[in-house]
Design a protein around this motif. Structure first.
Motif, PDB file in Angstrom:
ATOM      1  N   CYS A  80     114.410  24.408  79.552  1.00  0.00           N
ATOM      2  CA  CYS A  80     113.768  24.351  78.886  1.00  0.00           C
ATOM      3  C   CYS A  80     113.551  26.042  80.209  1.00  0.00           C
ATOM      4  O   CYS A  80     113.632  26.770  79.624  1.00  0.00           O
ATOM      5  N   TRP A  81     113.204  25.286  81.006  1.00  0.00           N
ATOM      6  CA  TRP A  81     113.093  26.651  82.288  1.00  0.00           C
ATOM      7  C   TRP A  81     114.137  27.636  82.664  1.00  0.00           C
ATOM      8  O   TRP A  81     114.185  28.715  82.716  1.00  0.00           O
ATOM      9  N   VAL A  82     116.017  26.682  82.574  1.00  0.00           N
ATOM     10  CA  VAL A  82     116.804  27.088  82.668  1.00  0.00           C
ATOM     11  C   VAL A  82     118.098  28.191  81.433  1.00  0.00           C
ATOM     12  O   VAL A  82     117.467  29.212  81.628  1.00  0.00           O
ATOM     13  N   LEU A  83     117.349  27.672  80.456  1.00  0.00           N
ATOM     14  CA  LEU A  83     117.534  28.344  79.464  1.00  0.00           C
ATOM     15  C   LEU A  83     117.269  29.461  78.989  1.00  0.00           C
ATOM     16  O   LEU A  83     117.127  30.861  78.675  1.00  0.00           O
ATOM     17  N   ASN A  84     115.554  29.683  79.530  1.00  0.00           N
ATOM     18  CA  ASN A  84     114.637  31.416  79.188  1.00  0.00           C
ATOM     19  C   ASN A  84     114.907  31.126  80.194  1.00  0.00           C
ATOM     20  O   ASN A  84     114.529  32.865  79.907  1.00  0.00           O
ATOM     21  N   THR A  85     114.729  31.638  81.435  1.00  0.00           N
ATOM     22  CA  THR A  85     115.096  32.086  82.698  1.00  0.00           C
ATOM     23  C   THR A  85     115.845  33.065  82.486  1.00  0.00           C
ATOM     24  O   THR A  85     116.748  34.140  82.805  1.00  0.00           O
ATOM     25  N   ALA A  86     118.144  32.477  81.759  1.00  0.00           N
ATOM     26  CA  ALA A  86     118.739  32.637  82.169  1.00  0.00           C
ATOM     27  C   ALA A  86     119.047  33.613  80.761  1.00  0.00           C
ATOM     28  O   ALA A  86     119.313  35.062  80.981  1.00  0.00           O
ATOM     29  N   CYS A  87     118.063  33.927  79.437  1.00  0.00           N
ATOM     30  CA  CYS A  87     118.435  34.622  78.422  1.00  0.00           C
ATOM     31  C   CYS A  87     117.580  35.630  79.027  1.00  0.00           C
ATOM     32  O   CYS A  87     117.914  36.874  78.273  1.00  0.00           O
ATOM     33  N   ARG A  88     116.094  35.547  79.625  1.00  0.00           N
ATOM     34  CA  ARG A  88     115.404  36.607  80.749  1.00  0.00           C
ATOM     35  C   ARG A  88     116.605  37.195  81.517  1.00  0.00           C
ATOM     36  O   ARG A  88     116.675  38.923  80.787  1.00  0.00           O
ATOM     37  N   GLN A  89     117.433  37.164  82.090  1.00  0.00           N
ATOM     38  CA  GLN A  89     118.142  37.273  82.595  1.00  0.00           C
ATOM     39  C   GLN A  89     119.424  38.728  82.157  1.00  0.00           C
ATOM     40  O   GLN A  89     119.430  39.372  81.536  1.00  0.00           O
ATOM     41  N   LEU A  90     119.852  37.713  80.836  1.00  0.00           N
ATOM     42  CA  LEU A  90     120.865  38.412  79.913  1.00  0.00           C
ATOM     43  C   LEU A  90     120.508  39.041  78.836  1.00  0.00           C
ATOM     44  O   LEU A  90     121.369  40.504  78.952  1.00  0.00           O
ATOM     45  N   ALA A  91     119.106  39.530  78.789  1.00  0.00           N
ATOM     46  CA  ALA A  91     118.506  40.326  77.819  1.00  0.00           C
ATOM     47  C   ALA A  91     118.409  41.518  78.696  1.00  0.00           C
ATOM     48  O   ALA A  91     118.878  42.700  79.094  1.00  0.00           O
ATOM     49  N   GLU A  92     118.302  41.623  80.515  1.00  0.00           N
ATOM     50  CA  GLU A  92     118.670  42.555  81.249  1.00  0.00           C
ATOM     51  C   GLU A  92     120.053  42.960  81.503  1.00  0.00           C
ATOM     52  O   GLU A  92     120.280  44.773  81.851  1.00  0.00           O
TER      53      GLU A  92
END
Length: 957
Positions: free
Chosen positions: A771-783
């Protein structure tokens, strides 16, 4: 002349007598008499008398007037005080001037001048004498008053002393005054009467040596110690036995120092009180308390408000509370029938009438309610309530049973009524059906005809003793039917009493509990045995291991614990179904039982896991190891024989872990854990093996446990990071990245994923990490999607089988995409083949939902697991990822070349993209390009780096 002398002598005698009488009167009259007019008259008379005496004894010319006037002045002072004396002095001076100064009998200025100096001296002397005599009179009066007062005080003190002496002499207390050496200086009459000695026999004798003490050396030591301490100014108190009239009485002695006015110790006062009555009262009180504390009935004392002041152990046991918990508690806390208002009214009723007896219900600490019979009395002197309690729950239940039995005599339970001698009077229909005897066959006979012979005389004697004592007996008993069959029954016998309380009959009710016994045995088997294989389960196994450890400690013999797991058993369940798996487990159990001794234990502890307990394997560890290895190999060979399951033949082998144990081992859990660890080591070694537990292996397990604990803290501590490895096309342009997790441990530094991901997979941590990886990757993808140079990138993240199979996985992906506002088509989920091996349809349904809102799906490590063309045909995949193990040797291994070309061709045929990972050399890249691979990932293009470094790699080309 002679007559004058006689007159003078007589006059002097009268004068002296009058003086004495006046002095006596003066001391008895008030001081007001001195200034009365009679004082002046008396002085005038005295002076006239003195003048007469003077004229009688000598002629006027003789000039001896002061000789008689001066005593007259003195007498006036003595009789009437200073003022009268002064009056007499002045009067004498005038008479001397008028009569005895020439010309005689005439008063003139000339006579005054002639007599001035002699009168002045006379007046001065008279004044001094008057003052002196008056001062002496006043002093004497003061001293007389003080003397009288002192005499009065002395008389009162002496009277008080006599009274006090009488009191002390007859006080019912032993009073003994000791000198500083501890010898008797004084003693009161009460002490003398008690010890039967006179005063002379006691005075001067050492206190410790008095004959009234017992000859117990401990008492002499106690007295001697008290004397030593009291000499230091310390008050002492001790109990001793004192001989009084031939019998010993307990006496409470107090020994105190006696001080002088200067604070010095002058002696000691010993005061002893006969405490026989107190001791007797204490004994009686102790007896009463013992009776109350040991009584079967409960007891408590409360104040008038209902707060418990004292309670006995029986009530504490009855209520489930401790005595400490009950003291201070209000009775409403245990009363179940009455509320606070009812209790207050009931207390008022008891206080008014002084006593009460009633039945109520109390609540135990655990909430259980029981019936009690209460007898309570109010003590007006102490203002306390004394209550006795009897638990009548059982009695009321018995009475209820009797009432029910009277109404339901023809109940399904057997009923038998006997007289007090045991002769059967009546039986019901159920009795006849259960025993097989008719009523005619048993009435008039004794119940002994039903005896099975399994119980001895002591059993029946105790039964009847309890029945006669309590009127009730209940228990299980074995009886015999008419046909000879022995069966168990639950029997209750109750004494029936008439109105006078005399037992008139006994009623026995019983039920055939054969079926219940069978069910209990079945329940016991379910609790301690595996339902499928009928082998002992984990609970029974642990109990047997505990006994084996104790036996090993006693006899010094080694034992062995074999933990085995059937290899590929899950495949059998998944392919042929659980029914086939159950048949195989039963066959495994049978083979195991035939492979060990009868004294050994075989248990199934879950799934396809079995444990064998071997006792007395050897006296040395080498001998035990050899024998355990032989048994393990025998079992391995027996379990490797093919299994014929219905119409199928299944091949399976065991992985066996062995843990020896001896006198130094004492933990069942540790033994099982170690054997389990050895079994997993056998599986990791290639299956179908036997491995003995190695302490180093345990260290590895402990290290893994420590790492798991650290990993649980890593998420919250921010120790996990995502690095991104570029994925490039044939032109070596970065088209995407794979998010790879890294763990920066505060002590161990950077830990590779291969070390901690398997640990996370074995626990629930993989879900939190995923869950942490999914949210962290999405946050970086948004950047990145905000940056023109980075917005084309596609981010791939790895999803574990555990995470994918959770019921809310799709929702979590949707939430992450929505929360960070990313383009779903830029997110790629990499799934391993383990995700799809269980339920293809369920996996397909989830994939379709993910595809519906744009998420890309890639099959990771393709070719290393249970790959199937059918899966590729059914699943909505976008990409296949060639595993690095095939890419590594494509330049040297023909097999890998063929495998890679086949995967690329297969992907193209299924219209799937293909990407190769682990590309590290140009030769590998050229081969992949040549055969149609269009995307690449590996060190040749870049290592995994933080997001900030990746920006530089992409922008720098």
């Amino acid at each position: 002349m002679a007559n004058n002398v006689r007159f003078l002598r007589g006059g002097c005698r009268c004068y002296i007598e009058a003086l004495v009488r006046h002095l006596e009167n003066r001391y008895s009259v008030s001081t007001k008499y001195r200034t009365h007019w009679s004082g002046y008259l008396l002085a005038l008379l005295i002076m006239a008398g003195a003048l007469g005496v003077r004229l009688l004894i000598a002629p006027v010319e003789a000039g001896l007037q002061y000789i008689t006037f001066f005593p007259a002045v003195t007498l006036s002072v003595l009789l009437s005080g200073f003022r009268i004396g002064l009056f007499a002095t002045i009067l004498g001076a005038l008479l001397a001037t008028c009569i005895f100064t020439p010309p005689y009998y005439a008063l003139s200025w000339a006579t005054l001048e002639k007599s001035f100096w002699s009168n002045l001296v006379f007046i001065f002397d008279g004044t001094l004498v008057s003052l002196a005599i008056d001062a002496m009179h006043r002093y004497r009066l003061l001293m007389s008053a003080k003397l009288n007062q002192a005499l009065d005080v002395s008389s009162a003190v002496e009277s008080n002393n006599r009274h006090l002496r009488q009191i002390l002499e007859h006080l019912p207390i032993n009073l003994i005054l000791l000198d500083r050496q501890g010898n008797v200086a004084e003693v009161n009459q009460t002490t003398l009467q008690r010890i039967g000695r006179d005063r002379d026999a006691v005075i001067g004798k050492a206190f410790v040596d008095l004959s009234c003490w017992t000859y117990d050396p401990r008492i002499h030591g106690k007295i001697q110690l008290a004397l030593q301490l009291v000499q230091q100014g310390l008050n002492q108190r001790f109990d001793v036995a004192m001989s009084v009239g031939g019998r010993m009485l307990p006496v409470d002695f107090q020994l105190k120092p006696v001080y002088a006015e200067n604070g010095e110790i002058t002696g000691y006062l010993a005061a002893g009180v006969d405490i026989s009555a107190r001791k007797q009262a204490e004994i009686i009180l102790l007896r009463h308390k013992t009776c109350i504390d040991t009584a079967h009935d409960g007891f408590w004392i409360t104040d008038m408000d209902g707060y418990i002041l004292d309670v006995n152990q029986s009530y504490a046991y009855m209520s489930g509370y401790t005595e400490v918990e009950l003291v201070g508690m209000h009775i409403s806390a245990v009363e179940a029938n009455e509320d606070a208002a009812d209790i207050k009214a009931h207390l008022a009723k008891i206080l008014a009438q002084g006593h009460d007896m009633f039945e109520t219900r109390h609540r135990r600490k655990d909430g259980h309610v029981y019936d009690v019979e209460v007898s309570v009395n109010f003590n007006g002197e102490t203002r306390e309530l004394f209550a006795f309690f009897r638990d009548i729950t059982e009695r009321k239940q018995n009475l209820a049973k009797l009432r029910i039995a009277a109404v339901t005599f023809d109940s399904p339970d057997g009923i038998m009524v006997t007289d007090t001698t045991g002769i059967i009077l009546q039986v019901n229909r159920a009795f006849q059906e259960i025993t097989g005897y008719s009523a005619e066959e048993v009435i008039g006979k004794r119940p002994s005809l039903l005896s099975s012979g399994r119980h001895d005389k002591t059993f029946y004697k105790e039964m009847w003793t309890q029945l006669q004592t309590t009127g009730y007996w209940s228990g299980e008993i074995w009886d015999r039917r008419k046909n000879g069959q022995i069966y168990p029954k639950c029997l209750t016998i109750t004494a029936v009493k008439d109105d006078r309380g005399t037992v008139s009959e006994y009623v026995a009710t019983f039920g055939d509990i054969t079926e219940r016994k069978r069910v209990e045995e079945e329940i016991r088997n379910l609790a301690f045995y595996d339902d499928l294989t009928k082998l002992p389960n984990r609970r029974l196994l642990q109990d047997r291991i505990e006994h084996a450890l104790l036996a090993a400690a006693r006899n010094g013999q080694y034992g062995a614990l074999l933990f085995l797991d059937m290899d590929k058993f899950k495949l059998l369940n998944d392919t042929l179904g659980h029914h086939h798996g159950d048949i195989m487990l039963v066959e495994v159990a049978n083979r195991l039982k035939f492979s060990v001794r009868e004294a050994d234990s075989v248990a199934r502890i879950g799934g396809d896991e079995f444990v064998l307990l071997l006792e007395k394997v050897g006296e040395s560890i080498n001998e035990a190891s050899q024998k355990a290895a032989l048994v393990a190999e025998k079992i391995r060979a027996a379990l490797a024989v093919p299994y014929h399951i219905l119409n199928h033949v299944h091949h399976s082998t065991p992985s066996i872990g062995v843990r020896l144990f001896g006198a130094d081992d004492n933990s069942v859990e540790d033994l099982l854990k170690h054997a389990d660890a050895a079994m997993y080591e056998a599986k990791n070694g290639g299956r179908n093996q036997v491995r003995f537990f190695d302490p180093d292996l345990q260290k590895v397990l402990e290290s893994r446990a420590a790492m798991e604990a650290d990993l649980r803290r890593a998420l919250d501590a921010g120790q996990l990071q995502l690095h991104y490895q570029p994925q490039c096309d044939v032109e070596r342009r970065v088209i995407g990245v794979e998010a790879l997790i890294r763990w920066l441990h505060p002590e161990r530094g950077l830990i590779p994923p291969l070390e901690f991901i398997p640990i996370a997979e074995e626990s629930s941590l993989i879900l939190d990490i995923g869950c942490w990886v999914l949210n962290t990757a999405c946050r970086q993808l948004a950047e990145w999607q905000k940056q023109p140079s980075m917005r084309h990138l596609q981010v791939a993240i790895n999803v574990s089988a555990h995470q994918f199979n959770t019921h809310d996985f799709i929702k979590s992906v949707q939430t992450a995409i929505s929360a960070h506002g990313v383009d779903a088509t830029a997110l790629k989920l990499e799934l391993t083949e383990t995700v799809i091996v269980n339920d293809v349809e369920a996996v397909k349904a989830k994939m379709l939902v993910l595809k519906a809102f744009g998420v890309k799906l890639s099959l990771d490590d393709f070719g290393t697991g249970y790959s199937s063309l059918a899966y590729l045909k059914q699943l909505p995949l976008d990409q296949l990822k060639i595993d690095r193990s095939f890419v590594r040797d494509i330049a040297t291994d023909p097999s890998d070349e063929v495998m890679v070309k086949a995967i690329i061709d297969m992907a193209n045929n299924f219209h799937l993209q293909v990407i190769a990972e682990g590309v590290e050399t140009g030769e590998q890249l050229n081969f992949l390009k040549l055969h149609g691979c269009e995307a690449f990932q590996g060190y040749l293009f870049g290592r995994p780096v933080p997001a900030s470094d990746l920006n530089f790699m992409v922008e720098g080309g």
